[in-house]
Each structure stands twice: as C-alpha cells, then as structure tokens.
Design a protein around this motif. Structure first.
Motif, mmCIF file in Angstrom:
data_model
loop_
_atom_site.group_PDB
_atom_site.id
_atom_site.type_symbol
_atom_site.label_atom_id
_atom_site.label_comp_id
_atom_site.label_asym_id
_atom_site.label_seq_id
_atom_site.Cartn_x
_atom_site.Cartn_y
_atom_site.Cartn_z
ATOM 1 N N SER A 76 0.948 -1.219 -0.268
ATOM 2 C CA SER A 76 -0.039 0.118 -0.177
ATOM 3 C C SER A 76 0.927 1.118 0.190
ATOM 4 N N VAL A 77 0.098 2.531 -0.975
ATOM 5 C CA VAL A 77 1.356 3.644 -0.860
ATOM 6 C C VAL A 77 0.257 4.136 0.433
ATOM 7 N N MET A 78 -0.644 3.920 1.043
ATOM 8 C CA MET A 78 -0.968 5.182 2.550
ATOM 9 C C MET A 78 -0.044 5.213 3.571
ATOM 10 N N PRO A 79 0.078 6.132 3.925
ATOM 11 C CA PRO A 79 0.989 6.915 4.645
ATOM 12 C C PRO A 79 0.562 6.076 6.183
ATOM 13 N N PRO A 80 1.958 5.295 6.896
ATOM 14 C CA PRO A 80 1.498 5.088 8.535
ATOM 15 C C PRO A 80 0.839 6.177 9.619
ATOM 16 N N TYR A 81 0.320 6.017 10.261
ATOM 17 C CA TYR A 81 -0.096 7.168 11.100
ATOM 18 C C TYR A 81 0.258 6.324 12.698
ATOM 19 N N PRO A 82 1.548 6.586 13.225
ATOM 20 C CA PRO A 82 1.920 6.400 13.916
ATOM 21 C C PRO A 82 1.404 7.566 14.883
ATOM 22 N N PHE A 83 1.540 9.179 15.125
ATOM 23 C CA PHE A 83 1.241 9.431 15.594
ATOM 24 C C PHE A 83 0.015 9.134 16.298
ATOM 25 N N LEU A 84 -1.147 8.355 16.140
ATOM 26 C CA LEU A 84 -2.638 7.952 16.359
ATOM 27 C C LEU A 84 -2.563 7.174 17.222
ATOM 28 N N PHE A 85 -0.977 6.152 17.338
ATOM 29 C CA PHE A 85 -1.450 5.514 18.939
ATOM 30 C C PHE A 85 -0.139 5.795 19.653
ATOM 31 N N GLU A 86 -0.176 4.943 20.721
ATOM 32 C CA GLU A 86 1.093 5.511 22.047
ATOM 33 C C GLU A 86 1.612 4.015 22.609
ATOM 34 N N LYS A 87 2.972 4.056 21.953
ATOM 35 C CA LYS A 87 3.023 3.410 22.719
ATOM 36 C C LYS A 87 3.923 3.304 23.683
ATOM 37 N N ARG A 88 4.058 2.496 24.487
ATOM 38 C CA ARG A 88 3.650 2.844 26.176
ATOM 39 C C ARG A 88 4.149 0.801 26.343
ATOM 40 N N ARG A 89 5.084 1.598 28.062
ATOM 41 C CA ARG A 89 5.558 0.050 28.682
ATOM 42 C C ARG A 89 4.834 -0.721 29.070
ATOM 43 N N ILE A 90 4.181 -1.922 29.024
ATOM 44 C CA ILE A 90 3.142 -3.129 29.561
ATOM 45 C C ILE A 90 2.635 -3.051 31.392
ATOM 46 N N GLY A 91 1.381 -2.783 31.435
ATOM 47 C CA GLY A 91 1.526 -2.105 32.875
ATOM 48 C C GLY A 91 1.376 -3.630 33.403
ATOM 49 N N ASP A 99 9.969 -5.974 23.386
ATOM 50 C CA ASP A 99 9.868 -6.864 25.033
ATOM 51 C C ASP A 99 9.141 -5.793 25.643
ATOM 52 N N GLY A 100 8.388 -5.969 26.489
ATOM 53 C CA GLY A 100 7.558 -4.962 27.753
ATOM 54 C C GLY A 100 7.184 -4.037 27.172
ATOM 55 N N TRP A 101 6.967 -3.825 25.555
ATOM 56 C CA TRP A 101 5.768 -2.494 24.737
ATOM 57 C C TRP A 101 4.794 -3.017 24.645
ATOM 58 N N GLU A 102 3.667 -2.034 23.939
ATOM 59 C CA GLU A 102 2.436 -2.768 24.043
ATOM 60 C C GLU A 102 2.310 -0.841 22.529
ATOM 61 N N VAL A 103 1.184 -0.633 22.117
ATOM 62 C CA VAL A 103 0.859 -0.531 21.709
ATOM 63 C C VAL A 103 -0.609 -0.375 21.311
ATOM 64 N N VAL A 104 -1.028 1.069 21.659
ATOM 65 C CA VAL A 104 -2.301 1.368 22.201
ATOM 66 C C VAL A 104 -3.015 2.583 21.025
ATOM 67 N N PRO A 105 -4.226 2.462 20.830
ATOM 68 C CA PRO A 105 -4.650 3.682 20.025
ATOM 69 C C PRO A 105 -5.334 4.834 21.204
ATOM 70 N N THR A 106 -5.101 5.723 20.169
ATOM 71 C CA THR A 106 -5.355 7.171 21.401
ATOM 72 C C THR A 106 -6.799 7.206 20.954
#
Lengths: 484, 64, 222
Positions: free
Chosen positions: C143-158, C177-184
């Motif tokens: 795909s030529v669609m851009p990624p939207y990483p700024f719509l997600f939050e990468k954070r440490r798994i609680g 390892d130890g990280w997760e990506v969640v939607p804003t």
C-alpha cells in the motif's frame, strides 16, 4: 480621460516614471511570491516522495500526506501564483493605462496582509485546521485577511483603470479587468456558502467545483492570457495576428468558462442536468481556445528565431502552447466516456500541472524576465542561470506531464476492470510517481536558479544597469544603455 | 412550471437578446472601429513597433 | 473597444449567469433535501441516512484534518459507469441525499486508495482498522498509504499485563518486549467514523438491488 501628453519628452519621462513607480510595490509582490514558490516546491517534493515511499516523514501529524499536499497547493496557488499574478497585473495595468502607479504604499500594505493571512492559514492547515474542501483548504480564520488584501488590490486596479490616459483598451486589459472583478465574487461566494455558513449536502460539491474550476478559468487564465497577449507582440515587435479574433476569444471565454466546473462531478451523486450543462460548456470552450491559439501562434509565425535570444519569449511561448494543450485535454476530460477512465486518477494531477505550471507559471516566469529589469533598472546578471531555469522547468514539465498523463490512463483502465486487484492498480502507478519526483527535482533546480539570479540582480550594488533613470525623468534624451 | 422555472427560462432567453443589443450598440457607437489602434497599445516610444526587445541571451549584440 | 462600462457589465453578467445556474439552482434543488423515513417490520420509523453521533462524528473531524479525502473518494458511481459496484465499493450508486448530514461533504477526486463510501459495511473489524492505520503494510502489503503512528501510543506494559485494546503486532512490526501499542482517542474516533460509513439503506431514488447480498458476497476488502 485625463489629457494625453503631447510632448515627446514628457511622454518618455512618463514611461520611465511608470516603470520606476512600480518598483517597490511590484517587487514586493514578486519577492514574496517567489519565496512561496520555493516553499511550495519543497512541500511538493515531500508530497511526491510520500506517494511512492509512504514511510517518508510519516512520524509527525503535521507532515502527513493529507496535510502536506493541501499545504503545497495553497502555497503555490495563493502564495506564488496569485501574488506573482497580482504583480504582473499591476505592472501591465500601469503600462497599458499609461499612468504611473498611484498609492504604492497601499499595494505594499495589501501584500503584507496577503502574506500574513496566508502564513496563518498554512500553519493552520499543517496543524489540522484544513477545511478539506479542495482549493479552499485555508481555515476560515485566515481567509478574511486575504480577502481584505485582495479588496485593496481590486479597488486600486479599478481606480487606475478610471485614471487611464489612453482611451482605447488593449486585449490584456479586458482580461485583467475580468480577473479582478470575477475573483472576489467567486471567493466570497465559496467562503460564505462553504465555510462561514455551510450549505447542506452536495450543494457544497457544486459550489466547490464551480469555484475551483473558475479560480483557474476566471482568475489565473485571464491573467496568463493577458500577459501572453502583451508579451508576444512586445518582444517580437509586431501586433497580434487579429485584434477582432481576440474580441471573440474574450467574450466566448467569459460566457462559457464559468459554466464548466461541474464536469468534475461526472459519475457523482448529482442530478444529471448539472453535469450535462458543464460538459456542454466545456466543449464550447473549443471556441475561445482555438481563437486564442490562432491568435497567439500565428502572431509568432516568422519570428521563431527570436526565441533563441529572449527568455521572456521562450517562457511565454511555451506557456501559450501549454494553454492550448491543457485546454484541449480539459475538453477531453470533461467528456463522460473519457472521464469514466481518468477521473480519480493521477491523470487529473498531470492535467492540473499542465495548466497551472505549463501555462500559468511559465507565462509568469517569462513576464518577470521582462518586467524586473525595467522596474529595477538592472540587467539579469547571469545568462547561464536563465538557461538552467528554462531547461530545468521545461524538461521537468515534460517529464511530469507526459508520463503521468499516460500512467493515469493506465491506472484508470485498470481500476475500472474489477478483476484487477486494487493493489495491482497501486503498483502500476509507482513507476510514474517515481518519475514525477525526478521531474519535480528538475523544476526545483530551475526555481532555485531563478531565485538565485534575482537575488544576485537585487544585491548587486554596481551594474549592469539598464538606463540612468534620473536622466530620463528630467526629460533629456535617453543615452545609450550602460552595459557591463 | 414553477415561477422560478419560468423566470429562469425568460432569463436564459434574455441573455442572447441582451448580448445582441450590446453588439448592435457597440457597432453603431464605433466601439468596434479602429481596432488597429487598440492592437498597437503595447508599443510606445521606448519600445516601438518593429523593434524586437528582450534579446538578452544574444551575447554579441547590444542589450535592449 | 474602448467603452469601460460595457466591459464591466459583460464581465458581471457572464459570471452572474453561472452563479444563478450552478450555485443558486443547485441550492434551490438540493439544499432542502431531508433524510428519508423508512418503517421497519415492527413499525418503527427511522430516517436514512442517519446522523452520526458521538465518537463517529468526532472521527469525521480527524478524517477532515488528516486529509484522507486526498486519496479516498466517498462516492459510488452508477452500475455500468466505471468499476465501482463491480469492485464491491457499494451496492448502489450514491445520490445527493446520502450526504445531507456531512459537513464538509468529502466526495473526493482521487482514488489513490479505494473508495470508502461503504467501508463500514465492507470491513467492520476494529482490530483490522487499528492495525491498518498504525501501519498499512501489516494488513495491505505494498500500500502507498502512510502509517499513522501518531494516532497510537507506545507504552510500557503495566503491572496488570497487556492492555485489552493493545494492537496485536508480530514480527518486524512488534513494539519490543515489555512494550505495547494502544490507540489514542483520536484513533478510536477515526475508526468509529470509518465503521459508520455505510450506504446499505434503501432510498426511493436509489434502491438497493433486489438480490441484496449477492452483489457483495464475492468482495473482499480492497
């Protein structure tokens, strides 16, 4: 009319005064226009690269494709093309009306407002306040500033027109007056009905394309044609092929062009009559286009040798040819059978650039090569940079428009064939999109050469000067030009 | 037909009539005469008819 | 020609003609369109198209702000005109009434990506939408669609373990390892908006084809 000057010395002094009175206001618009051109080119390159390498600069929301692209469009349309167009309009108005520029401070004030409004608007787009209405993306809090600035220019133009010392009107003046009076009407209608107090549903789409097509047809096109009608005769020293044909060309353009816009909605959710009316008007555009083509190209017959030595003529003639080409392409695009294929493809993007770059921008470049030495009193310092400018832009234009038009047709054919997976359609466009980035680099090279030459011209304290302006002002005979 | 439709119809018919009237007026008033004068407006004392200008890429000849 | 007023008059009259024809007339004809009432089996009246509410409406603002319209159209052309219906982008053509709630109306002029008129019906899976927005290469290679990483939050798994709304990312796209990506919230609203894009209701001027369902069974997303 105020009295015409009889004495030859006075008339020569007046000519010199017209040019020198234009210096600061016109240069202000030109320089700000070219600054936007450089920014717009940079945004264009980023946009173009993103389309084949989507990961490029994708980490920030303000640089995402959907924001950089409208930022590019608005920077080049309202920043570069409109401001350069206004600069050329002002100079042509003064010259053809035979009056020195009045209230130069007002013009500079207008230019300042224009740039402030546009800067606010462009930051707004990048920050996410774009209206997402094509050609009208500038957020509602910036456009009143632009409109105020525009009103100053329009009022100035009409006053200058009223003060003219020459009772006859030249073709260029009809077109310029048309542009000056049409644009505020278009812009005000679109702003009020789409942004300030939006109408319901697809009426928005109708108004959007009525505006967007007319901003090309009734704002940029008349200014571009006015410049061609002035500069071709001016450089070759011969009048236009047929003055009467130009009357037909102007009035048929005025009558038909403004009905064209809704052919952008072919196949869309609109009542058929609206689209049919626009298709008919688009085909009727053959009349002004062919008339103007005959007039421009036949004027050139027998004078092609002058293309070699005049940068103005080169750019303007390329622009005139592109006008014919883009108009004929536009007629084809408006036909239902052809639009079924090329609508929604990159073919449209190529077409837009053939019009706004090949035609309008090239004509503006040519005009500036003529105007700037005359208002600044200085010659272009580097002929080599002029060549780089011309060939960079010209080759870039050809490499942009021809392959992308072709690639767009392939894209459309593939997209209409439901057995071709969509991802295959996307893959098919990649070579053309990469070539487009290369073409964009060539254009960028040309722009940098041009701006470099202008900065050099303005920065040089000593020569090469054209004419000692003061001597002319005092009414004495013009001495030979002071060369290098 | 609605009143607006009738108005639009008459409006559409009025356009060519007004255009023809304007053309007739312009012809009788002399607006279309002496078009050559208009065609010569770009030329002036400094850059007259029959003088090519802006031949600056010609390094040998004098600039104009 | 030397008479200024005639020129002024002509310039104003010509534009006035299309202003009446292409601005005022469409306003008169389409500006008052209303949603169409439809009665279901148990006699409840609802109006179509339905107005968007809550997060879906907020998502429309992100769709506008991120400039999705520059690559995605929202209009299905009639059967036999282009490949829209054959591609499964919709079961019926779009008509003016479909857009009475939209501000702005984002018909779009480019199909660098597929049409989205009916994306909510074609693809309703939240996980697919989130992954696709996070990086289109995961779901749609090439795909030529851009990624939207700024719509997600990468954070440490609680301490409570991986969040329920975390994206299921594997291989090269995994956050480590130890990280997760969640939607804003923005991503959530945008996906609600996309899921709300449907033209699966009947309108008198554009009825759904009788053998509803047959036309779309063969179509996959994209």
């Amino acid at each position: 009319m105020p009295g015409e000057l009889a004495d030859e010395g006075q008339r020569r002094a007046m000519l010199a005064e017209i040019d020198s009175s234009c210096r600061a206001p016109v240069l202000f618009f030109v320089i700000s226009g070219l600054a936007w051109l450089l920014l717009g080119t940079l945004l264009a390159l980023v946009t173009s690269i993103k389309l084949h390498s989507p990961g490029f600069l994708a980490g920030w929301d303000f640089l995402t494709f959907g924001r950089v692209r409208p930022a590019h469009l608005n920077a080049v349309i309202y920043g570069f093309a409109s401001q350069t167009g206004i600069a050329v309009t002002i100079w042509l108005m003064c010259r053809l009306c035979r009056v020195p520029l009045i209230s130069g401070g007002l013009i500079i004030l207008a230019a300042i407002f224009w740039n402030v409004g546009l800067t606010i608007g462009l930051i707004g787009i990048l920050a996410g306040d774009s209206t997402a209405i094509e050609w009208l993306e500038l957020p509602g809090y910036s456009t009143p500033i632009l409109f105020f600035s525009y009103a100053l220019v329009a009022v100035w133009s009409i006053i200058t027109f009223r003060l003219r010392r020459e009772s006859h009107l030249y073709v260029s003046q009809w077109y310029l007056l048309g542009a000056i009076l049409w644009f505020p009407w278009l812009y005000a209608t679109a702003q009020i009905m789409l942004i300030l107090e939006p109408v319901r549903g697809t009426v928005q789409a109708a108004i959007n394309w009525w505006f967007a097509h007319n901003v090309l047809g009734l704002w940029f096109t008349p200014i571009g044609l006015a410049a061609i009608y002035y500069f071709i005769p001016k450089v070759i020293g011969r009048p236009i092929h047929s003055y009467y044909l130009s009357v037909l060309g102007f009035w048929s353009l005025a009558l038909f062009y403004n009905w064209n816009g809704l052919h952008h909605l072919i196949g869309g959710p609109m009542p058929a009559w609206m689209i049919t009316v626009s298709v008919v008007a688009s085909v009727m555009m053959l009349i002004p286009v062919i008339t103007v083509a005959i007039n421009h190209h036949f004027t050139m017959v027998g004078h092609f040798g002058k293309l070699r030595y005049s940068p103005t003529l080169r750019f303007v003639v390329v622009g005139a040819l592109c006008y014919t080409a883009t108009s004929l392409q536009g007629v084809a695009n408006s036909l239902r059978s052809y639009s079924e294929i090329v609508h929604f493809t990159h073919h449209t993007i190529a077409h837009a650039h053939l019009g706004l770059y090949g035609f309008f921008t090239m004509v503006m470049f040519g005009s500036l090569y003529y105007i700037i030495p005359r208002i600044s009193g200085r010659e272009w310092p580097s002929l080599g940079l002029i060549s780089i400018h011309f060939w960079g832009c010209f080759l870039g234009l050809v490499l942009y428009v021809v392959p992308l038009s072709y690639g767009g047709i392939l894209q459309g054919l593939a997209m209409n064939d439901a057995t071709v997976p969509f991802m295959k359609v996307v893959e098919g466009t990649l070579p053309w999109l990469k070539l487009r980035t290369f073409a964009g680099l060539l254009m960028a090279l040309g722009h940098v050469a041009f701006v470099g030459n202008l900065v050099w011209l303005l920065a040089r304290v000593f020569g090469p000067y054209r004419k000692p302006v003061v001597a002319i002002l005092s009414g004495t005979e013009t001495p030979a030009i002071a060369g290098k | 037909m609605s009143p607006i439709g009738i108005l639009l119809l008459f409006g559409a018919m009025a356009v060519p009539v007004v255009a023809l009237a304007c053309l007739r007026w312009a012809a009788k008033n002399g607006q279309l005469q002496n078009g050559d004068r208009g065609a010569l407006l770009p030329f002036d004392l400094e850059e007259p008819l029959d003088k090519a200008t802006d031949q600056i890429l010609n390094r040998k000849s004098a600039k104009s | 020609m030397k008479y200024g007023p005639l020129l002024f008059l002509g310039i104003l009259l010509t534009l006035a003609s299309s202003w009446v024809g292409l601005v005022l007339a469409p306003y008169k004809q389409l500006g008052g369109l209303l949603p169409n009432p439809a009665t279901n089996a148990v006699g409840v009246v609802s109006y179509f198209p339905e107005a968007r509410k809550g997060e879906a409406q907020q998502g429309a603002e992100h769709y506008r702000s991120l400039g999705c319209v520059y690559c995605h159209s929202q209009q299905v052309r009639p059967a036999g005109f282009g490949g829209d219906i054959d591609r499964g982008w919709g079961r019926r053509r779009s008509v003016s009434r479909d857009y009475v709630h939209d501000r702005p109306v984002m018909l779009g002029t480019s199909r660098t990506g597929p049409d989205l008129t009916n994306i909510g019906e074609r693809q309703s899976d939240y996980g697919w939408h989130y992954t696709h927005l996070y990086n289109p290469q995961i779901t749609s290679k090439g795909s030529v669609m851009p990624p939207y990483p700024f719509l997600f939050e990468k954070r440490r798994i609680g301490p409570g373990g991986v969040s329920t709304n975390a994206l299921k990312l594997v291989g090269e796209f995994a956050p480590g390892d130890g990280w997760e990506v969640v939607p804003t919230p923005a991503a959530r609203q945008l996906v609600e908006y996309l899921r709300s894009l449907k033209s699966s209701y009947d309108l008198p001027e554009a009825p759904l084809p009788k053998a509803a369902g047959d036309a779309v069974t063969a179509t996959a997303v994209q």
